[in-house]
Each structure stands twice: as C-alpha cells, then as structure tokens.
Motif scaffolding. Structure first.
Motif, short mmCIF file in Angstrom:
data_model
loop_
_atom_site.label_atom_id
_atom_site.label_comp_id
_atom_site.label_asym_id
_atom_site.label_seq_id
_atom_site.Cartn_x
_atom_site.Cartn_y
_atom_site.Cartn_z
N PHE A 133 -12.35 59.30 53.84
CA PHE A 133 -13.09 58.27 54.15
C PHE A 133 -12.12 57.87 55.28
CE2 PHE A 133 -15.09 56.07 57.47
CZ PHE A 133 -16.57 56.86 57.34
N MET A 134 -11.10 57.21 55.00
CA MET A 134 -9.69 56.54 55.84
C MET A 134 -9.11 57.63 56.29
SD MET A 134 -9.21 53.39 53.71
CE MET A 134 -8.67 52.40 54.89
N ARG A 135 -9.70 58.11 56.13
CA ARG A 135 -7.86 59.35 56.63
C ARG A 135 -8.67 60.17 58.08
NH1 ARG A 135 -6.11 61.32 50.86
NH2 ARG A 135 -7.31 62.92 51.52
N GLU A 136 -9.91 60.80 57.67
CA GLU A 136 -10.78 61.66 58.85
C GLU A 136 -10.50 60.79 60.78
OE1 GLU A 136 -14.98 60.87 57.22
OE2 GLU A 136 -14.89 62.97 56.97
N ASP A 137 -10.79 61.83 61.48
CA ASP A 137 -10.74 61.52 62.84
C ASP A 137 -12.31 60.51 63.19
OD1 ASP A 137 -10.36 60.49 65.61
OD2 ASP A 137 -10.78 62.72 66.09
N HIS A 138 -12.21 58.87 62.89
CA HIS A 138 -13.56 58.27 63.76
C HIS A 138 -13.31 57.42 65.24
CE1 HIS A 138 -14.53 58.60 59.38
NE2 HIS A 138 -13.67 58.50 59.42
N SER A 139 -12.56 58.31 65.40
CA SER A 139 -12.25 58.00 67.32
C SER A 139 -13.33 58.01 68.03
CB SER A 139 -11.10 58.02 67.30
OG SER A 139 -11.33 60.05 68.33
N ASN A 140 -14.82 58.58 68.16
CA ASN A 140 -15.49 59.21 68.71
C ASN A 140 -17.32 58.86 68.01
OD1 ASN A 140 -14.19 59.78 71.07
ND2 ASN A 140 -13.54 62.19 69.66
N ALA A 141 -16.45 58.16 66.74
CA ALA A 141 -17.95 57.78 66.45
C ALA A 141 -18.31 56.40 66.38
CB ALA A 141 -17.89 58.25 64.84
N PHE A 142 -19.88 55.67 65.89
CA PHE A 142 -19.94 54.28 64.99
C PHE A 142 -20.16 54.24 63.83
CE2 PHE A 142 -20.35 53.50 70.28
CZ PHE A 142 -20.56 52.99 69.77
N LEU A 143 -19.54 53.55 63.21
CA LEU A 143 -19.19 54.04 61.60
C LEU A 143 -20.42 52.68 61.83
CD1 LEU A 143 -15.86 53.49 60.88
CD2 LEU A 143 -17.63 55.78 60.98
N ALA A 144 -21.45 53.38 60.72
CA ALA A 144 -22.23 52.29 60.09
C ALA A 144 -22.87 52.15 58.34
CB ALA A 144 -24.21 52.02 60.73
N ILE A 145 -22.92 50.54 57.74
CA ILE A 145 -23.07 50.88 56.27
C ILE A 145 -24.30 51.23 56.16
CG2 ILE A 145 -22.65 49.81 54.15
CD1 ILE A 145 -20.57 47.77 55.73
N ASP A 146 -24.31 52.30 55.06
CA ASP A 146 -25.41 52.16 53.90
C ASP A 146 -25.84 51.06 53.11
OD1 ASP A 146 -28.12 52.95 53.18
OD2 ASP A 146 -27.29 55.09 52.70
N SER A 147 -26.15 50.21 53.22
CA SER A 147 -26.39 49.42 52.40
C SER A 147 -27.43 50.21 50.99
CB SER A 147 -26.83 47.96 52.45
OG SER A 147 -28.09 48.07 53.50
N THR A 148 -27.96 50.94 50.95
CA THR A 148 -29.72 50.93 49.86
C THR A 148 -28.36 52.05 49.05
OG1 THR A 148 -30.84 52.82 51.57
CG2 THR A 148 -31.07 53.12 50.09
N GLY A 149 -28.92 50.74 48.27
CA GLY A 149 -28.83 50.95 47.05
C GLY A 149 -27.13 49.92 46.52
N LEU A 150 -26.79 49.74 47.53
CA LEU A 150 -25.07 49.01 47.47
C LEU A 150 -25.65 47.37 47.35
CD1 LEU A 150 -22.21 48.75 47.31
CD2 LEU A 150 -22.77 48.72 50.18
#
Length: 420
Positions: A133-150
C-alpha cells in the motif's frame, strides 16, 4: 459602536454593585461577545478587531489606565481563513459544513473530484499488504481509515497519525470522528484534510467532490488589550484571557461563548471589583485580553516577548479560559508547578468552600499561561471541568452556559489577591 456602548452604560447595564448581583453583567457580556455582531471574534470580517474596539471601551468605562490611548498592543501574524462557503459531496450527496464536516484550517483552496482509498484492518495488520500500500501511487486519491473491526485503539491512533502526516503522499485525507473541532492556523500545507462525522460516511463511499476557497493573509493586523490599576509597588499581578475565537467557516459562525467570552467576563469582573475598592492594591494589577490564542497562543507569546511591565516584576499570571461550566469541578492547570501558590488557593477554598472540587495539575501548554511559564513567570490557568462538549463547535452558545463554578473562581482569586 462607542456610542452604543456608552448608551448601554448610561442605562445601567454595566453598573457594578456586588459580585453576586453582577452575574447579570457577566451574562450580558458573554451574550454580546458571542453574538453575530462580532463574527465569532475571528479573522473573517475582522471580528477580532470589532471585539477589541468594544472591549477597549469597556476598559475605559471601568476606569483602567492604559499603556496606550486605546489599551491596544498591536502586532501582525499570518492567518488562513475561509470567508466563502465550502462544498463537499460523497458519491453525489452534498454534506452540511460545520455540522457534518469541516476542513483542517491549514488547507489551501482546492476543487475537484477524487477516489477515496480506504486503509483497512487487513492492510494495517499485514506487513506485506501495508508495504505494498505504501508503494502505491496515492497522489490523486483521498485516504480514509476503515475502522470496521479495528478495535485496537493504539493501532487506530497510529494509523490516524500516519494520515495526519500524509506519509502516503496522498492528494488529501479524510479523518472520521464523532466530533468536529475547528481551529485556526498560521501556515498552509499542500494537501487537504477533511474531518467528517462518523455517521455521514461508510467504507462504501467511493468518490469525494470538493470546492474549498481559502484566503491566506500574510500580515493580518490584530492586537492585545492591556489595562491596569496602579499599586503601591511597580511589581504586578496579571489577570488574562483570550478574547479571540474561530470566526467563520463560510457562513457558519463559531460563537465562542464558553471559549472564551467567559474568560473575558472573568477578567472584566475582576477589574471592576478591584477598581471599586477604596484602597490601593499592593501590587499593580494588570488586566490583559490576548488575541490569537486559537491560532497558537500568538497574543500571549507576543506580550511575553514584549512585556509592558518587565517579566522580572511580574509576580504571577492567572489565566482564565472556558470558565462558565464546571459540573465536575475546576482544574488549576500548572498548579503543581507553583506549589506554594496552589497551597494558598487550597487553604482559601478549604475555609470558604467556593468550588466543590479543585484539582491542581502539572505543566501544560494548553492556554495563554504557557508562554509566561516558559519564561519563568509563575502562571496558573483556571478551567472548568465538565459540560464542555461544545468546545470549538458552532454550538458553543451563551444560552447553554450554567456558570456552575464561575462565581467560586472569582471569589478564590479575589481572596488570594487581597491576601497580598
């Protein structure tokens, strides 16, 4: 503005008799300062300056002396503001600003539509998946945490911290919480962070559309207000509160009744009381109303670096911030740092029972006492505990305030000073 204040004074709204009777003044002042006339005492529409003019006239009506003709101690600061209405949609559904979302106040203007990329429990708990995931290109995305089950709080907080620092180099961040706490910033960053109420977003959300227009002001002019009553010595005690608040997020106003019109009311009540006494105080009494607290203790830092009375002659600072609630008692922040002074307050309260629970704490940089403490000045911060759920929200209005411990704090400080 000055004529209106004079008229109110002549009608007796601001007359001072005994403190118990003067809760009317306290409530009137808090209601006034948190009204739309003052634009949330922030940086849109110069709300802080409107409040400063009003409070300058109040200081004059009390009869305080000033270090300038209008009590101002001016300074400038950069500040980021949001004078225009923002827009934010999830999968085509528009959200309500301030009640369903806010933007991190360091965000620049931005407009567009982006995919939402969810960081899931599987990603966070699998080293291989996280590395990928950290190697992927996220420069055009908004990131969010799915806390389901976390359910691991430490892991969730770690993920939140990674998002806040934007270690994934994303276009933007979506932080999800049950509360929306707006703030103010003097700097901007190159990515946008939205804070969303947990009930308005689920992991099924795929697209975010946004239009945010910020206005960064490089040299915003603001001011502290400082009045005083001369004492028998040139050493001083300072009573302080910040009068600024968060202003506007578009057309949504943050009234700031408890935070911190209530602290201003405490300082002004103390000024009225000590001015009404026939005898001259032992120490010079300084009444300081700071601006820029919400953006990073700006006004108090400026004063501490440019003191109007030398800090070496400042015996003590007592700061008041959010003092109109208190169902759980009061905190005296920094109390453990000045044990001799804290012992005096405890002795007063033990004898007079002014507040039902008082707890001295350790060091904290949470309000305007901090810059003074850092420079070696004895400094305490009085804060009421309980009923503060509206902190930094548009719902911090005057009609909600119970003033549970307000009079008790006033009497504690009054008695402490009169011991000197």
């Amino acid at each position: 503005m000055i004529k209106r204040i004079t008229l109110l004074a002549s009608m007796g709204l601001f007359c001072f008799q005994t403190f118990a009777q003067d809760m009317d003044y306290t409530k009137a002042l808090v209601t006034k300062l948190s009204s739309p006339e003052f634009h949330g005492r922030g940086y849109v529409n110069k709300g802080d300056s409107i409040a400063a003019a009003y409070l300058s006239a109040e200081m004059k009506s009390i009869g305080l002396k000033g270090f300038s003709h209008n009590y101002y101690q001016p300074y400038t600061t950069p500040i980021n503001t949001y004078p225009e209405n923002p827009r934010l949609s999830l999968d085509g559904k528009e959200l309500e600003s301030a009640s369903e979302y806010i933007v991190n106040p360091n965000a620049k203007s931005c407009e567009g539509e982006s995919e939402i990329s969810w960081i899931t429990k599987d990603i966070l708990t699998d080293q291989r998946k996280l590395s990928h995931f950290m190697r992927e290109d996220h420069s055009n995305a908004f990131l969010a945490i799915d806390s389901t089950g976390l359910h691991n709080k430490e892991l969730y907080n770690f993920a939140q911290a990674m998002l806040k620092k934007n270690v994934f180099d994303a276009k933007g961040i979506v932080l999800i919480d049950g509360k929306l706490k707006f703030s103010a910033r003097t700097k901007t960053v190159d990515y946008t962070t939205f804070m969303l109420k947990s009930e308005v977003i689920t992991p099924e959300a795929k697209k975010i559309s946004y239009n945010i227009k910020s206005k960064f002001i490089a040299d915003y002019h603001t001011q502290n207000l400082v009045g005083y009553l001369p004492g028998k010595t040139d050493s001083c005690l300072i009573f302080s509160a910040h009068y600024d608040h968060l202003g506007h997020f578009g057309d949504k106003m943050f009234p700031g009744a408890n935070d911190n019109a209530s602290g201003v009311a405490m300082v002004m009540n103390l000024a009225k009381h000590f001015k009404s006494l026939k005898k001259k105080p032992h120490y010079t009494l300084v009444f300081a109303l700071f601006s820029g607290e919400e953006a990073g203790l700006l006004g108090s830092t400026y004063y501490s670096e440019n003191p109007l009375i030398p800090l070496a002659k400042t015996k003590m600072l007592m700061n008041f911030d959010m003092v109109a609630t208190g169902s759980k008692g009061i905190f005296v922040i920094n109390g453990k740092m000045v044990p001799d002074e804290m012992a005096k307050f405890n002795a007063i309260n033990k004898e007079k029972d002014y507040v039902f629970k008082m707890s001295g704490t350790g060091e904290s940089a949470s309000s305007d006492h901090a810059p003074f403490h850092e420079k070696g000045v004895k400094a305490l911060f009085f804060y009421t505990h309980g009923d503060n759920a509206d902190y930094h929200e548009t719902t911090d209005t005057a009609d909600k305030l119970p003033y549970t411990q307000f009079e008790g704090i006033f009497k504690l400080v009054r008695d402490y000073v009169e011991m000197k």
